[in-house]
Design an enzyme around this catalytic site. Structure first.
Site: not given
Lengths: 281, 281
Positions: B20-21, B83, B162, B194, B196
């Protein structure tokens, strides 16, 4: 390591082939029509030689291959062995031999049972062939050693369904008597490990009680089919040149029509009689 | 037609690689730990270069390949692109190139949205990269032309997660303001496109109301992983020589540790810093 090739040269509007010893696989087809409305279904039921459950392993293999060869001649893009007995005995060999995806019903049913159980006590009902093969037990134990698996063969169930008596008082009585074996078992999950059995589901549910979760292996199998169609990028498109569903039986067209019309949400099902014993390679 | 080889020479106790990013893919890992308890997870998050969403396509591809090469060096048996931005941009190329299974999050999320919607109006939230790619819309329309898909990019969501502010009042306010775009849309299903976003799920749920079904693409992806592990017969066995889960980040170890400890049901998560820019082929 090179077990995936991504160049797929199948046309995505080809049918998916379903096979069963008789009409049981229609319970899988019903799920497929719901979850995969763009797909075309070709179905073959070997009603003339049903039930498979009590037959010797070599004969079940031979009969299953007859159906596979028939479906391959119809240019199917995937084969669903919608029969637990045939899956237990022949899936591995067929999957290894063919170059199109081949899916059975035991792995998806086992996955679902493990997902649903809370107390780790799972019952399996199936034909003599399926239960004796212990394929469900092996598959479940392969994933979790902490689970108890109790298998019970129910040899009277398939003949009741095939003779179209699955809504009768006799059916209810047979189901109740057979499943009383689980009375003190404390299972919380029961796998209907034969695609004929969902036709008896109301009686099975009543016999087992609300606290036991019933797993329909066939319905779970359709989710697996959906994943593989997407993964190999061979799903039918909504605007693709859709073919008509076709149903083939080696036995009585009339009996097959009655049951399939009862069971499937399709108007005017046309059933064709077929001889699959001399298809050749 | 020869797109499946069944000779599998991977050992089933090899880890599954997740990328993932940043930390978002941990929502997929949480599901994997639940649904696939025998599997070992190796995870890499490119936190140093997160977010990917606003970056040009070529750069996202390049960064994703850096992570893929890193995971291949760790001898993973399967790669999960956990991701959405990387899936939208790079999945096809990576899947075509590698000879191990590669799974993205968009196809499973789309399948689930189509299964759940009743009124045929589906919302998608994602990064600018994901929404601009229109991959969700294409995938859903590929299966059903009768569905309306409304995409909305939410560029503020990833930075909030994040920076570990996803439980704050600011997060709540940003989510409410952003999702107010759907107020008159009449969608009945919303894909959290997403990985996240499930960390913001309580606020998203509150903003959308009870009548809107939320789809967690990551959770749906784990079911797909499970099917493919079974299909290729590379599931880890309960008694196999299990390795420790490992987590790698290109950014701050401390921040990653805080979020992963919050989010995952694992004691003593050890996070390793890693440089993935010079892995080579």
């Amino acid at each position: 390591m090179n077990y995936i090739k991504n160049e797929v040269d199948v046309m995505n509007n080809q049918p998916i082939g379903f096979l069963d010893s008789g009409v049981g696989g229609l319970t899988v087809v019903r799920e497929a029509l719901k979850q995969l409305p763009n797909e075309t279904v070709y179905y073959v039921g070997d009603t003339a030689r049903c039930p498979y459950g009590p037959r010797p392993v070599d004969q079940i293999k031979e009969f299953t291959w007859d159906m596979v060869r028939f479906l391959l001649k119809q240019d199917v893009k995937m084969i669903v062995i919608a029969c637990n007995t045939a899956t237990a005995v022949a899936l591995e060999e067929i999957k290894k031999t063919l170059d199109i995806p081949v899916v059975g019903v035991i792995v998806p049913g086992s996955r679902a049972a493990l997902r649903e159980t809370h107390n780790g006590r799972i019952g399996i009902i199936g034909t003599v062939g399926t239960i004796n093969s212990e394929e469900y037990t092996k598959e479940i134990k392969r994933k979790s050693l902490d689970v108890d698996v109790l298998g019970l063969s129910c040899p009277k169930f398939v003949p009741i369904v095939e003779s179209h008596e699955y809504q009768s008082d006799i059916a209810k009585k047979v189901v109740n008597e057979t499943l009383s074996h689980f009375n003190a078992s404390n299972i919380d999950t029961l796998v209907m490990g034969c695609t004929h059995y969902p036709l008896l589901k109301p009686f099975i549910k009543e016999a087992m009680g609300e606290q036991v979760k019933l797993i329909d292996s066939g319905a779970e199998t359709v989710t697996e089919v959906s994943v593989l169609l997407d993964y190999y990028d061979i799903s039918a498109l909504p605007n693709s040149d859709k073919k008509e569903h076709r149903f083939f039986t080696t036995g009585s067209v009339r009996n097959f029509e009655t049951i399939s019309s009862d069971w499937l949400p399709i108007q005017d099902i046309s059933v064709e009689h077929v001889d699959i014993t001399d298809i050749g390679d």
